[in-house]
Design a protein around this motif. Sequence first.
Motif, PDB file in Angstrom:
ATOM      1  N   ALA A  98       0.748  -1.284   0.027  1.00 37.87           N
ATOM      2  CA  ALA A  98       0.121   0.098   0.021  1.00 37.87           C
ATOM      3  C   ALA A  98       0.860   1.335   0.079  1.00 37.87           C
ATOM      4  CB  ALA A  98      -0.979   0.014   1.189  1.00 37.87           C
ATOM      5  N   ILE A  99       1.816   1.230   0.855  1.00 38.75           N
ATOM      6  CA  ILE A  99       2.769   2.678   1.109  1.00 38.75           C
ATOM      7  C   ILE A  99       3.583   2.804  -0.533  1.00 38.75           C
ATOM      8  CG2 ILE A  99       4.510   3.501   1.791  1.00 38.75           C
ATOM      9  CD1 ILE A  99       3.809   2.172   4.665  1.00 38.75           C
ATOM     10  N   VAL A 100       4.154   1.677  -0.827  1.00 36.64           N
ATOM     11  CA  VAL A 100       4.852   1.734  -2.114  1.00 36.64           C
ATOM     12  C   VAL A 100       4.020   2.056  -3.246  1.00 36.64           C
ATOM     13  CG1 VAL A 100       6.319   0.421  -3.923  1.00 36.64           C
ATOM     14  CG2 VAL A 100       6.744   0.116  -1.239  1.00 36.64           C
ATOM     15  N   GLY A 101       2.685   1.488  -3.353  1.00 31.83           N
ATOM     16  CA  GLY A 101       1.723   1.599  -4.238  1.00 31.83           C
ATOM     17  C   GLY A 101       1.387   3.255  -4.311  1.00 31.83           C
ATOM     18  N   GLY A 102       1.032   3.919  -3.096  1.00 30.38           N
ATOM     19  CA  GLY A 102       0.903   5.080  -3.061  1.00 30.38           C
ATOM     20  C   GLY A 102       1.969   6.162  -3.755  1.00 30.38           C
ATOM     21  N   GLN A 143       2.360   8.500  -7.570  1.00 26.99           N
ATOM     22  CA  GLN A 143       2.727   9.813  -7.828  1.00 26.99           C
ATOM     23  C   GLN A 143       3.868   9.969  -8.970  1.00 26.99           C
ATOM     24  OE1 GLN A 143       1.198  12.437  -6.297  1.00 26.99           O
ATOM     25  NE2 GLN A 143      -0.347  10.688  -5.679  1.00 26.99           N
ATOM     26  N   VAL A 144       4.757   8.973  -8.726  1.00 28.17           N
ATOM     27  CA  VAL A 144       6.086   9.268  -9.621  1.00 28.17           C
ATOM     28  C   VAL A 144       5.804   8.714 -10.999  1.00 28.17           C
ATOM     29  CG1 VAL A 144       7.625   9.398  -7.510  1.00 28.17           C
ATOM     30  CG2 VAL A 144       7.077   7.057  -8.584  1.00 28.17           C
ATOM     31  N   LEU A 145       5.011   7.766 -11.112  1.00 30.17           N
ATOM     32  CA  LEU A 145       4.535   7.116 -12.479  1.00 30.17           C
ATOM     33  C   LEU A 145       3.434   7.544 -13.052  1.00 30.17           C
ATOM     34  CD1 LEU A 145       6.241   3.539 -11.650  1.00 30.17           C
ATOM     35  CD2 LEU A 145       7.007   5.346 -13.143  1.00 30.17           C
ATOM     36  N   SER A 146       2.442   8.331 -12.195  1.00 36.22           N
ATOM     37  CA  SER A 146       1.295   8.767 -12.648  1.00 36.22           C
ATOM     38  C   SER A 146       0.506   7.710 -13.040  1.00 36.22           C
ATOM     39  CB  SER A 146       1.539   9.773 -14.140  1.00 36.22           C
ATOM     40  OG  SER A 146       2.325  10.959 -13.707  1.00 36.22           O
ATOM     41  N   TRP A 174      15.167   5.837 -13.802  1.00 40.87           N
ATOM     42  CA  TRP A 174      16.051   5.864 -12.721  1.00 40.87           C
ATOM     43  C   TRP A 174      15.430   6.604 -11.866  1.00 40.87           C
ATOM     44  CZ3 TRP A 174      18.020   9.960 -10.419  1.00 40.87           C
ATOM     45  CH2 TRP A 174      17.991  11.294 -10.951  1.00 40.87           C
ATOM     46  N   TRP A 175      14.627   7.537 -11.929  1.00 36.46           N
ATOM     47  CA  TRP A 175      14.077   8.782 -10.946  1.00 36.46           C
ATOM     48  C   TRP A 175      12.918   7.933 -10.122  1.00 36.46           C
ATOM     49  CZ3 TRP A 175      13.246  11.281  -6.943  1.00 36.46           C
ATOM     50  CH2 TRP A 175      11.762  11.953  -6.692  1.00 36.46           C
ATOM     51  N   PRO A 176      12.079   7.504 -10.966  1.00 33.66           N
ATOM     52  CA  PRO A 176      10.875   6.661 -10.156  1.00 33.66           C
ATOM     53  C   PRO A 176      11.476   5.279  -9.622  1.00 33.66           C
ATOM     54  CG  PRO A 176      10.271   7.089 -12.621  1.00 33.66           C
ATOM     55  CD  PRO A 176      11.653   7.467 -12.418  1.00 33.66           C
ATOM     56  N   ALA A 177      12.331   4.701 -10.041  1.00 36.07           N
ATOM     57  CA  ALA A 177      13.009   3.645  -9.544  1.00 36.07           C
ATOM     58  C   ALA A 177      13.472   3.855  -8.166  1.00 36.07           C
ATOM     59  CB  ALA A 177      13.843   2.602 -10.484  1.00 36.07           C
ATOM     60  N   LEU A 178      14.164   5.149  -8.465  1.00 36.42           N
ATOM     61  CA  LEU A 178      15.012   5.305  -7.159  1.00 36.42           C
ATOM     62  C   LEU A 178      14.104   5.702  -5.935  1.00 36.42           C
ATOM     63  CD1 LEU A 178      17.739   6.166  -5.647  1.00 36.42           C
ATOM     64  CD2 LEU A 178      17.472   8.270  -6.635  1.00 36.42           C
ATOM     65  N   ALA A 179      13.084   6.708  -6.336  1.00 25.82           N
ATOM     66  CA  ALA A 179      12.095   7.044  -5.130  1.00 25.82           C
ATOM     67  C   ALA A 179      11.466   5.854  -4.725  1.00 25.82           C
ATOM     68  CB  ALA A 179      10.999   7.971  -5.953  1.00 25.82           C
ATOM     69  N   ILE A 180      11.104   4.919  -5.407  1.00 25.91           N
ATOM     70  CA  ILE A 180      10.338   3.690  -4.921  1.00 25.91           C
ATOM     71  C   ILE A 180      11.190   2.682  -4.037  1.00 25.91           C
ATOM     72  CG2 ILE A 180       9.353   1.435  -5.629  1.00 25.91           C
ATOM     73  CD1 ILE A 180       8.283   3.077  -8.102  1.00 25.91           C
ATOM     74  N   ALA A 181      12.475   2.723  -4.426  1.00 26.17           N
ATOM     75  CA  ALA A 181      13.531   1.720  -3.889  1.00 26.17           C
ATOM     76  C   ALA A 181      13.746   2.377  -2.578  1.00 26.17           C
ATOM     77  CB  ALA A 181      14.826   1.687  -4.527  1.00 26.17           C
ATOM     78  N   LEU A 182      14.041   4.018  -2.343  1.00 23.73           N
ATOM     79  CA  LEU A 182      14.252   4.553  -0.949  1.00 23.73           C
ATOM     80  C   LEU A 182      13.045   4.402  -0.089  1.00 23.73           C
ATOM     81  CD1 LEU A 182      16.057   7.573  -2.272  1.00 23.73           C
ATOM     82  CD2 LEU A 182      16.938   5.594  -1.302  1.00 23.73           C
ATOM     83  N   LEU A 233      18.328  -4.236  -7.568  1.00 23.68           N
ATOM     84  CA  LEU A 233      19.794  -4.025  -7.489  1.00 23.68           C
ATOM     85  C   LEU A 233      20.135  -2.996  -6.425  1.00 23.68           C
ATOM     86  CD1 LEU A 233      20.728  -3.262 -11.408  1.00 23.68           C
ATOM     87  CD2 LEU A 233      21.541  -5.027  -9.968  1.00 23.68           C
ATOM     88  N   ALA A 234      19.118  -1.941  -6.046  1.00 21.97           N
ATOM     89  CA  ALA A 234      19.523  -1.180  -5.007  1.00 21.97           C
ATOM     90  C   ALA A 234      19.586  -1.790  -3.622  1.00 21.97           C
ATOM     91  CB  ALA A 234      18.369  -0.191  -5.078  1.00 21.97           C
ATOM     92  N   SER A 235      18.525  -2.691  -3.624  1.00 18.90           N
ATOM     93  CA  SER A 235      18.252  -3.648  -2.294  1.00 18.90           C
ATOM     94  C   SER A 235      19.556  -4.482  -2.132  1.00 18.90           C
ATOM     95  CB  SER A 235      17.120  -4.486  -2.164  1.00 18.90           C
ATOM     96  OG  SER A 235      17.171  -5.215  -1.211  1.00 18.90           O
ATOM     97  N   LEU A 236      20.050  -5.012  -3.203  1.00 21.04           N
ATOM     98  CA  LEU A 236      21.007  -6.187  -2.869  1.00 21.04           C
ATOM     99  C   LEU A 236      22.504  -5.449  -2.755  1.00 21.04           C
ATOM    100  CD1 LEU A 236      20.644  -8.671  -5.826  1.00 21.04           C
ATOM    101  CD2 LEU A 236      20.297  -9.062  -3.140  1.00 21.04           C
TER     102      LEU A 236
END
Length: 484
Positions: free
Chosen positions: A103-107, A111-114, A300-308, A373-376
């Motif tokens: 739910a949190i990641v989906g929210g 926003q970042v991927l519209s 890269w930007w949406p993926a970074l926001a989601i990973a963080l 990749l970011a997690s590992l």
Amino acid sequence: MEAINLLLLAGGLLVFISLLAGVYSARLGLSFLLVFLVAGMLVGEDGPGGIKFDSPLLSAWVGNVALAMILLEGGLNTRMSTFRQGFRPALLLATVGVLITAAIVGGVAMQVLSLDWRHGLLLGAIVGSTDAAAVFSLLRHANLKLNERVSATLEMESGLNDPMAVFLVLALVAVIKVDAGWTHGLLLLARQAVFGVAVGWLGGAGVAWLLRKMPLGVTHGGLLSLLILSGGLALFAVAGLIEGSGFLAMYLYGLRVRARAEDAAHAAATALDGFAWAAQATMFLLLGLLVVPHDLLRTWWPALAIALTLMFVARPLAVMLCLAPLRFPVRQRLFMGWVGLRGAVPIVLALFPMIDRVPNTARFFDVAFAVVLASLLLQGSTLGWVARRLGVIEPPDEPPPGEGSMQGRLVLDGDLALAEVFGFFQLPLPEHDGVTLGDWLAGELARDVAEGDHVDWHDARFVVKELQDERIARIGVMLAVRKP
């Protein structure tokens, strides 16, 4: 024939070099799995190898079989006492925890991927579960002595939350494609859980009975491993055919075989570990080969926001909320929040909407790959440092302060009378001595007991060796050399 030999040469060298690199990368705290992902990318479309591989269906098929083998090996390595310790917290994290994380990641994804709420929640479900291969691998190679309850919870969670993540992804794919209602999703969850548990539990008991009857011993480890593996894969397929969770069935099957045919499970352990490593290597190489690195740069930007968000907000918050009622210390909950390693599972799950041609999900595979990749890289490489900073590493067995080295290691029954045991070892009795040794030790620990917990009492150390039905059944005793 020459082409086959060249293919074998290239494949063999790739795996061999990746394994060597993995051995040395583990010293830096990096996962073996990361090396195989990078190796696949290097031989892929944008790498020096230049191989163009575009088969999501084959990758998903190999990924499912590989994950099934990894979960089987994880179940076989789980003792029943460990299962009892970790079941409640692991079940909470694998169900409520995955929902909170998704739910949190989906929210954030909305926003970042519209995205609309359905697609956002789908991406949250894809990256919401920890990965069995990543968690099993790093916990076993990090050389960290963790509290038994903590390590049991982490390993069991990674084995149990895959079915929940698969259910969420399949349910949301159905909601998006055919506008199915949530009633359909709940029925899907019930079928997946009930049929998966039934197939794994009953099938494991049946195969364990057969193994006990067969004239095979410790010298037949290779044959036993093939019997266990082939039986497990057959049950995985049966569970899938009746719309049950094959992943849940495989984990419970391995757990049941370990409990009912322990000698056969131990004999097969080495060979099955090799099979699991081969499955992991093949899966991660294929997934690395499937990704196109220049496509990752576009997201890269949406993926970074989601990973963080996943690493620093969603996972820690889910762990803190789920484990608060179970009396885990805050430091342990913070550590478990950081060990939310992502691996092949999110990447394989991201292939499901691609295969089903779900609209507006083309970027999900690249986002999931970047999150893994970011997690590992970040979580995997800092696991030991975080454990030391939070003080969750269990101390080695050392003598009590002021005493010499420990000598004499005995294992006693927890039902022995405390007065008799202390009288035999000439130890001072506590105030309340009219109890058993196990009851006294549980009272001294004053919290949920886990295997490996210990109490120092004058010249002796008492260690919890085995739990049965949440009671201390076996206790190790180590005596210190008295200084003259």
